[in-house]
Write a protein that holds these residues in place. Structure first.
Motif, short mmCIF file in Angstrom:
data_model
loop_
_atom_site.label_atom_id
_atom_site.label_comp_id
_atom_site.label_asym_id
_atom_site.label_seq_id
_atom_site.Cartn_x
_atom_site.Cartn_y
_atom_site.Cartn_z
N VAL A 192 -17.15 -12.16 -17.70
CA VAL A 192 -17.81 -12.07 -19.00
C VAL A 192 -18.82 -13.20 -19.17
CG1 VAL A 192 -17.46 -12.17 -21.50
CG2 VAL A 192 -15.89 -10.85 -20.07
N ASN A 193 -18.43 -14.41 -18.79
CA ASN A 193 -19.33 -15.56 -18.92
C ASN A 193 -20.57 -15.39 -18.06
OD1 ASN A 193 -17.39 -16.65 -20.58
ND2 ASN A 193 -16.54 -18.01 -19.02
N SER A 194 -20.39 -14.89 -16.83
CA SER A 194 -21.55 -14.68 -15.96
C SER A 194 -22.50 -13.65 -16.56
CB SER A 194 -21.08 -14.22 -14.58
OG SER A 194 -20.27 -15.22 -13.97
N TYR A 195 -21.95 -12.59 -17.14
CA TYR A 195 -22.79 -11.57 -17.76
C TYR A 195 -23.57 -12.14 -18.94
CZ TYR A 195 -24.17 -7.46 -20.43
OH TYR A 195 -24.88 -6.54 -21.14
N LEU A 196 -22.88 -12.92 -19.78
CA LEU A 196 -23.56 -13.51 -20.94
C LEU A 196 -24.70 -14.42 -20.51
CD1 LEU A 196 -20.50 -14.36 -23.22
CD2 LEU A 196 -22.17 -12.53 -23.56
N LEU A 197 -24.50 -15.17 -19.43
CA LEU A 197 -25.54 -16.07 -18.96
C LEU A 197 -26.74 -15.29 -18.42
CD1 LEU A 197 -23.42 -18.83 -17.17
CD2 LEU A 197 -24.64 -19.01 -19.35
N THR A 198 -26.49 -14.15 -17.78
CA THR A 198 -27.61 -13.37 -17.27
C THR A 198 -28.42 -12.72 -18.38
OG1 THR A 198 -26.22 -11.38 -17.03
CG2 THR A 198 -26.37 -12.86 -15.13
N ARG A 199 -27.81 -12.52 -19.56
CA ARG A 199 -28.49 -11.87 -20.68
C ARG A 199 -29.13 -12.89 -21.64
NH1 ARG A 199 -29.87 -7.23 -19.41
NH2 ARG A 199 -30.18 -6.78 -21.63
N SER A 200 -28.96 -14.18 -21.36
CA SER A 200 -29.50 -15.20 -22.25
C SER A 200 -30.85 -15.69 -21.75
CB SER A 200 -28.52 -16.38 -22.34
OG SER A 200 -28.36 -16.98 -21.07
N SER A 201 -31.54 -16.42 -22.62
CA SER A 201 -32.83 -16.99 -22.23
C SER A 201 -32.61 -18.14 -21.25
CB SER A 201 -33.57 -17.50 -23.46
OG SER A 201 -32.86 -18.59 -24.05
N LEU A 202 -33.69 -18.55 -20.59
CA LEU A 202 -33.58 -19.63 -19.61
C LEU A 202 -33.11 -20.91 -20.25
CD1 LEU A 202 -34.05 -20.68 -16.75
CD2 LEU A 202 -36.44 -21.13 -17.37
N ASN A 203 -33.62 -21.23 -21.43
CA ASN A 203 -33.24 -22.47 -22.11
C ASN A 203 -31.77 -22.43 -22.51
OD1 ASN A 203 -33.89 -25.07 -23.40
ND2 ASN A 203 -33.49 -23.95 -25.30
N ASP A 204 -31.32 -21.31 -23.08
CA ASP A 204 -29.92 -21.18 -23.47
C ASP A 204 -29.00 -21.23 -22.25
OD1 ASP A 204 -30.58 -21.01 -26.12
OD2 ASP A 204 -30.54 -18.81 -26.19
N SER A 205 -29.43 -20.60 -21.17
CA SER A 205 -28.63 -20.60 -19.95
C SER A 205 -28.47 -22.01 -19.40
CB SER A 205 -29.27 -19.69 -18.91
OG SER A 205 -28.51 -19.69 -17.71
N GLN A 206 -29.55 -22.79 -19.43
CA GLN A 206 -29.48 -24.18 -18.95
C GLN A 206 -28.53 -25.00 -19.82
OE1 GLN A 206 -33.63 -25.29 -18.95
NE2 GLN A 206 -33.88 -24.77 -16.77
N ASN A 207 -28.63 -24.84 -21.15
CA ASN A 207 -27.74 -25.57 -22.04
C ASN A 207 -26.28 -25.19 -21.81
OD1 ASN A 207 -29.93 -26.84 -23.25
ND2 ASN A 207 -30.13 -25.29 -24.86
N ALA A 208 -26.04 -23.91 -21.59
CA ALA A 208 -24.67 -23.47 -21.35
C ALA A 208 -24.13 -24.02 -20.05
CB ALA A 208 -24.62 -21.94 -21.34
#
Length: 383
Positions: A192-208
């Motif tokens: 689930v976490n991997s899927y959420l990261l793929t659907r987020s923006s680059l900036n949000d993904s980096q912060n996460a």
């Protein structure tokens, strides 16, 4: 004074465990049993944590001599860079390492004692994965303010831990069932976490990703204050249940015969363990290994018949302090190694001041420790 209790280690029958000595204060109105070796281990671990804190104040990208550290701490005078680095960066991070390590160690001790399984810790039974899911949802949905990320992590971890505990408690709580269900839930939440990261923006993904690694870098006095207040509430409550916890280690039937309300006590201890781990994860991210290893290291060194919350918290504080110091000096050590070898370029000089997240260091140590535990228990039929 009654005779001291002498027990043998069930894994090594020839070795005697530490003896418990009764201590009485106020004409017997206050009494408890204390293992002298456990007290020495706890004191030694806290002393080690304090020494590591002092070292971490001195070393770094801007080295500060010990007299200058003292002036910056007690008087706020001296070189302005030294005052800034000591009081605003290194000290809060070092204190947070001690507080978070203590919380994780005590949380791991509670889960391992309740389940009677050395592998049952918050990071194994799915709490960290649930906290990560909650934090990622907040980061992706609301933009990732610090307070909202912390709240999302606590809620996500709480829901996951209660779900795993409920599933594992059907027909009685068994340690191996708790670990297996926790590993299954962890795997599902990882997807689930991997899927959420793929659907987020680059900036949000980096912060996460930065939060998911687990780090003390950039943490300030606000995080220390939150941790300190939380521990002032949770630690006394956990110690209050410590006697019931030791009785529950003997088995539900015997604990019930001794007057312990097993189900209510287990629920209360589970909530306290989740709370201790939750505040640590909210402040520093899902740092692995500490909750898993600290209780067992404390038991092994002190040779006590059961897990002690105090010694587990002290060892956890020492472990995370050591990992934090090692992480902060990792790239500096690589640059020094390059200079000594001369022809092997491991890292560029410009990366000397980079800081390795402490979660990377503890994850490596955790993998080695887990392999050692499984090797040590081979052929015994226990996890």
């Amino acid at each position: 004074m009654t005779a001291t209790e002498v027990r043998t280690d069930p894994e090594k029958p020839g070795r005697a465990l530490a003896a418990a000595r009764p201590v009485r204060w106020g004409a017997g109105r206050i009494s408890f049993r204390m293992h002298r070796r456990t007290a020495l281990v706890s004191g030694g671990a806290l002393l080690l944590a304090a020494l590591l804190l002092l070292v971490s104040l001195c070393v770094g990208s801007y080295p500060v001599a010990l007299p200058d550290v003292a002036r910056a701490l007690f008087y706020g005078t001296g070189d302005r860079f030294a005052v800034h680095f000591v009081n605003q960066e290194r000290l809060p991070q070092a204190l947070l390492a001690i507080l978070a390590g203590c919380a994780l160690g005590m949380s791991g001790a509670i889960f391992q004692s309740v389940s009677r399984n050395a592998l049952a810790s918050p990071d194994v039974i799915g709490f960290n994965s649930g906290a990560a899911t909650g934090a990622i949802l907040v980061i992706v949905t609301f933009g990732g303010a610090a307070a909202s990320v912390a709240a999302g992590a606590i809620i996500g971890g709480l829901v996951t831990a209660l779900l795993v505990s409920a599933l594992a408690s059907r027909g009685g709580l068994h340690g191996i069932r708790l670990v297996l269900i926790g590993l299954g839930v962890t795997a599902m939440l990882g997807s689930v976490n991997s899927y959420l990261l793929t659907r987020s923006s680059l900036n949000d993904s980096q912060n996460a990703h930065i939060w998911l690694v687990g780090t003390l870098n950039g943490r300030g006095w606000s995080s220390v204050q939150i941790m300190a207040v939380a521990l002032l509430v949770l630690v006394p409550l956990a110690l209050l249940f410590g006697r019931r916890l030791r009785m529950m280690e003997l088995g539900d039937d015997l604990a019930t015969g001794l007057g312990v309300r097993v189900n209510a006590s287990r629920l209360a201890l589970t909530v306290l363990g989740i709370g201790l781990c939750g505040v640590a994860v909210a402040s520093a991210g899902p740092i692995p290994f500490i909750a898993l290893a600290a209780p067992q290291i404390a038991v092994m060194v002190s040779r006590s018949p059961g897990v002690s919350l105090v010694s587990a918290g002290a060892v956890g504080a020492g472990l995370l302090s050591a990992a934090h110091l090692a992480s902060s000096q990792f790239f500096t050590a690589l640059v020094w190694a390059d200079q000594q070898v001369g022809w092997i370029r491991i890292v560029e000089e410009s990366q000397r001041n980079n800081l390795l997240p402490v979660g990377v260091t503890t994850a490596v140590l955790g993998g080695v420790y887990l392999a050692w535990v499984l090797f040590r228990r081979r052929g015994t039929g226990t996890a």
